[in-house]
Write a protein that holds these residues in place. Structure first.
Motif, PDB file in Angstrom:
ATOM      1  N   GLU A 186      -3.269  -2.872   3.576  1.00  0.00           N
ATOM      2  CA  GLU A 186      -2.261  -3.927   3.394  1.00  0.00           C
ATOM      3  C   GLU A 186      -1.951  -4.622   4.711  1.00  0.00           C
ATOM      4  O   GLU A 186      -1.890  -5.847   4.792  1.00  0.00           O
TER       5      GLU A 186
ATOM      6  N   ARG B  43      -3.891   2.936   2.101  1.00  0.00           N
ATOM      7  CA  ARG B  43      -3.407   1.739   1.407  1.00  0.00           C
ATOM      8  C   ARG B  43      -2.607   0.855   2.369  1.00  0.00           C
ATOM      9  O   ARG B  43      -2.752  -0.358   2.409  1.00  0.00           O
ATOM     10  N   LYS B  44      -1.765   1.525   3.164  1.00  0.00           N
ATOM     11  CA  LYS B  44      -0.900   0.808   4.099  1.00  0.00           C
ATOM     12  C   LYS B  44      -1.730   0.068   5.152  1.00  0.00           C
ATOM     13  O   LYS B  44      -1.466  -1.080   5.484  1.00  0.00           O
TER      14      LYS B  44
ATOM     15  N   ASN C 279      -2.527  -8.466   5.616  1.00  0.00           N
ATOM     16  CA  ASN C 279      -1.444  -9.321   6.107  1.00  0.00           C
ATOM     17  C   ASN C 279      -1.793  -9.933   7.449  1.00  0.00           C
ATOM     18  O   ASN C 279      -1.575 -11.110   7.699  1.00  0.00           O
TER      19      ASN C 279
END
Ligand code: C2E
Ligand code: MG
Ligand code: MG
Length: 580
Positions: A142, A138-139, A146
Motif C-alpha cells: 500500500e 500488505r502495508k 501511495n
C-alpha cells in the motif's frame, strides 16, 4: 482432549493471540509470536504489553487498550508497529484487535455474547483478549502504491500530481493572505545529448544528481518535482518579490553549471528556467504551470541557460499554441515559409556587403508571422531543426544565384538555433548542405548567441574550428545581452560581433559618450574582430557608430528584411551606384 484441541486451534492460528490481565500484562500468548517476532512466549508472560510496542505507537495503543479507564474498554482495532525480539529482525506491522473480557457473576463475557452486555447486570473487567495479524506485506504494498502515485521513482521527488496538489494549496493560502508565490519550470539543456551518447543508465544517474543538487538550493516548504523527462518544476510559496525569485533562479542555474561526474565521464548540463508569479502570470494551477513553461521556452529559443519571467506578450504568441503548432507542421509542406533578407551595409562606401536571412511565415489566415512568435514553439517541438535546415537550403540556393550573377563577394548570414548547433551531426549536415548547393563556404556567416556557445564550450570549440577551417565565418548575435564572461572570445574562431539593438537604441545623439557601444566597439577593435551594429534606425545612430569606427551596419535606416527578388534588385542598384 478438548483442551488439546483448543490449544491446537489457538496455536495454529495465523494471528498472534493473546490475553492481558486488568493491568495490561500478558497472561497468555500463542506460539505464533515466536515465528513472527522471535520471542520465547514464556518470557513474555507477566510483561506489560507496552514493552512490546514501538515507542511512536504507544500513545495510540494506550487509547485502544484504554489504560486511562479500563472500564471503558470496548472492541477496537488499530494498526501498530510491534517490536521484534532483537534489532536484527525487521520491524513488522500488525492489525491489532482487542476486546475486554468481563465477568458477571460466574459468566465470562466474550465477543460472541458481548451484545447482551449492555443489559446484563453488574460487570467486572478481568482482562483483555486480542489478536495481532501481520499485515507488513500488505502495508508495504500500500505504501509503495501511495508513494508511486505521488512520486517519481527514479529521483524520489514528488511527481506532477503531488506538485499540482501542493500548488493548489499554496494558491489558496496566497489568496487568503494576499501574498505572492512563484512557479518555476526547469528544463535541462543538453540532457538528450548525454542520454544519447552515454546511454540511459548514465542519463538516469544524471537526473538523480541533478535532483540532489536542486534540493540543496531549496528551503523548507518549497516543492521540487520531476514533471517528466528532464523537466522539473519548483514551487516557492514564500516569495515576496520578483527579486527573490530571481535570486533562486540564479542559484539553480549556478549549481547545475558545475560539471557532473558520471563514472569516468565529466558532463556539463545547463538549465533553462521559466518563472510565473502568482497572480500576475496566472491565478490557478494550470495557468501558472503553463505560463512558466512558456517562459522557459522563450529562454530555450534564445540560447538557453538562463531564466525569464512570464509576461503577457509571450502569451499573445502562444494563446493558441496548439493551433500554431499544428499549422507549423503543415507550413513546410505548404511552402508557407519564406526567407527574407536584410541588407548589411558598409557605412563608408554605402554598398551592400551582405544580407541576413530572416524567416517569415506567410500564414493563410493570419498574414505574415514574425519569427519571435513561432521560433520558441518550433524549438519546443523540435520542428526548428527541419525549419532551420530549410532556411539554410533556401538561402544558400537563392544567394548562390546572386553570386553566380556576378555578386561574388556577397555574404550570407544565417541564424542557427540552439538545438541545431547541439546536434552531434551539425557540422556534417552543414557541410553537406553547402556541397549540395555548391555554395562557397567563405561567403557564409553563421550567427550564434553567446549562450549557445557557452552551453558547451568544449564541443563548440571543436565544431566551430571545423567550420572556420573551411572558411565559414562565425558571428556572435545580440552581443552583450548574454554572458558577461568574455573568456570564450579568444578560445573560439570568432570573426564578428553583432552589437545588440538595445545598445544601438540607447544612442541618443552623436555626442553621447557614456554608452555601452563604445566599450563593445573598442573591445572588438582590440581583439581584431569585425563588428556589425544591428537595429540602426536613425542618422544620429549611424553617425555616432561611424565616429567610433564601426562601419558595418544593419537596420531599418537602410531597409527592412525583404523577399529575395526585391533584395536582388537592391543589390543590383547598390553595385551600379558603386560603379558610377
Ligand atoms: P536577430 O538575428 O537578432 O535578427 C534581427 C532582428 O531585428 C530581425 O527581427 C530584424 O527584422 C530586426 N531588425 C533589424 N533591423 C531593425 C531595426 O532597425 N529596428 C528594429 N526594431 N528591429 C530591427 P526578426 O526577423 O523578427 O527576427 C527575430 C529573431 O528571430 C532574430 O533575431 C533571430 O534570432 C530569429 N530568427 C529569424 N530568422 C531565423 C531563422 O531562420 N532561424 C533561426 N533559428 N532563428 C531565426
Ligand atoms: Mg541574427
Ligand atoms: Mg540580433
Amino acid at each position: 482432549k478438548s483442551e488439546e484441541l483448543h490449544r491446537y486451534i489457538v496455536n495454529s492460528s495465523p494471528d498472534i493471540v493473546f490475553m492481558l490481565d486488568r493491568e495490561g500484562r500478558f497472561t497468555f500468548i500463542n506460539n505464533k509470536v515466536e515465528s513472527v517476532l522471535g520471542y520465547d512466549k514464556r518470557s513474555l508472560l507477566g510483561q506489560h504489553y507496552s514493552t512490546f510496542i514501538n515507542s511512536k505507537d504507544t500513545e495510540r495503543a494506550s487509547y485502544i487498550f484504554k489504560d486511562s479507564d479500563p472500564s471503558e474498554r470496548a472492541t477496537r482495532t488499530l494498526e501498530l508497529h510491534l517490536k521484534p525480539s532483537n534489532d536484527s529482525r525487521a520491524q513488522r506491522f500488525f492489525e491489532v484487535t482487542v476486546f475486554p473480557i468481563e465477568s458477571r457473576a460466574n459468566e465470562i463475557s466474550t465477543p460472541s455474547n458481548q451484545a447482551n452486555r449492555e443489559n446484563s447486570g453488574k460487570r467486572k473487567l478481568i482482562g483483555t483478549y486480542g489478536t495481532a495479524r501481520d499485515i507488513t506485506e500488505r502495508k508495504e504494498a500500500e505504501d509503495f502504491i501511495n508513494f508511486q502515485a505521488y512520486h517519481d521513482l527514479l529521483t524520489r521527488l514528488p511527481n506532477r500530481a503531488l506538485f499540482k496538489d501542493r500548488l493548489s494549496l499554496a494558491i489558496t493560502h496566497a489568496k487568503r493572505n494576499t501574498q505572492s508565490l512563484a512557479v518555476m519550470f526547469l528544463d535541462l539543456d543538453r540532457f538528450k545529448v548525454v542520454n544519447d551518447t552515454l546511454g540511459h543508465a548514465m542519463g538516469d544517474r544524471l537526473l538523480q544528481s541533478v535532483s540532489m543538487r536542486l534540493e540543496n538550493c531549496l528551503r523548507e516548504g518549497d516543492t521540487l518535482s520531476r514533471f517528466g523527462g528532464d523537466e522539473f518544476t519548483l514551487l516557492l510559496p514564500d516569495i515576496s518579490s520578483k527579486e527573490d525569485a530571481r535570486k533562486i533562479a540564479r542559484k539553480v542555474i549556478n549549481v547545475l553549471k558545475e560539471p557532473f561526474i558520471l563514472g569516468e565521464h565529466e558532463v556539463f548540463v545547463g538549465v533553462s528556467v521559466g518563472i510565473a508569479m502568482y497572480d500576475e502570470a496566472g491565478s490557478n494551477v494550470e495557468q501558472l504551470i503553463q505560463n512558466a513553461d512558456i517562459a522557459m521556452y522563450h529562454v530555450k529559443g534564445r540560447g538557453k541557460d538562463g531564466y525569464k519571467f512570464y509576461s503577457d506578450t509571450m502569451n499573445v504568441s502562444c494563446s493558441n499554441r496548439l493551433k500554431i503548432e499544428r499549422d507549423m507542421r503543415n507550413a513546410l509542406d505548404n511552402k508557407e515559409f519564406k526567407v527574407y533578407y536584410q541588407p548589411q551595409i558598409n557605412a563608408k562606401s554605402g554598398s551592400i556587403i551582405g544580407v541576413e536571412a530572416l524567416i517569415r511565415w506567410h500564414h493563410p489566415e493570419r498574414g505574415i508571422i514574425y519569427p519571435s512568435e513561432f521560433i520558441p514553439l518550433a524549438e519546443e517541438t523540435k520542428l526548428i531543426v527541419d525549419i532551420s535546415e530549410w532556411v539554410l537550403k533556401t538561402a544558400c540556393n537563392e544567394v548562390k544565384s546572386w553570386i553566380d550573377a556576378g555578386h561574388s563577394d556577397i555574404r550570407l548570414a544565417v541564424n542557427f538555433s540552439p538545438s541545431q548547433v547541439e546536434h552531434p551531426r551539425f557540422v556534417d549536415m552543414l557541410f553537406q548542405q553547402l556541397e549540395e548547393c555548391d555554395f562557397p563556404p567563405e561567403n557564409l556567416e553563421i550567427e550564434l548567441t553567446e549562450n549557445v556557445i557557452m552551453n558547451d564550450l568544449e564541443h563548440m570549440i571543436q565544431k566551430l574550428s571545423k567550420l572556420a577551417d573551411l572558411g565559414i565565418t562565425i558571428a556572435i548575435d545580440d552581443f552583450g545581452t548574454g554572458y558577461s564572461s568574455l573568456n570564450y572570445l579568444h578560445k573560439l574562431p570568432i570573426h564578428t560581433l553583432k552589437v545588440d539593438q538595445s545598445f544601438v537604441h540607447d544612442i541618443q545623439n552623436a555626442d553621447n559618450d557614456a554608452c555601452i557601444v563604445n566599450a563593445i566597439v573598442a573591445m572588438a577593435h582590440g581583439l581584431k574582430l569585425n563588428i556589425v551594429a544591428e537595429g540602426v534606425e536613425t542618422a544620429n545612430q549611424l553617425d555616432y557608430l561611424k565616429s567610433l569606427g564601426c562601419h558595418e551596419i544593419q537596420g531599418f535606416f537602410f531597409g527592412k528584411a525583404r523577399p529575395a527578388d526585391e533584395t536582388l534588385l537592391l543589390i543590383n542598384s547598390s553595385t551600379q551606384s558603386e560603379a558610377c
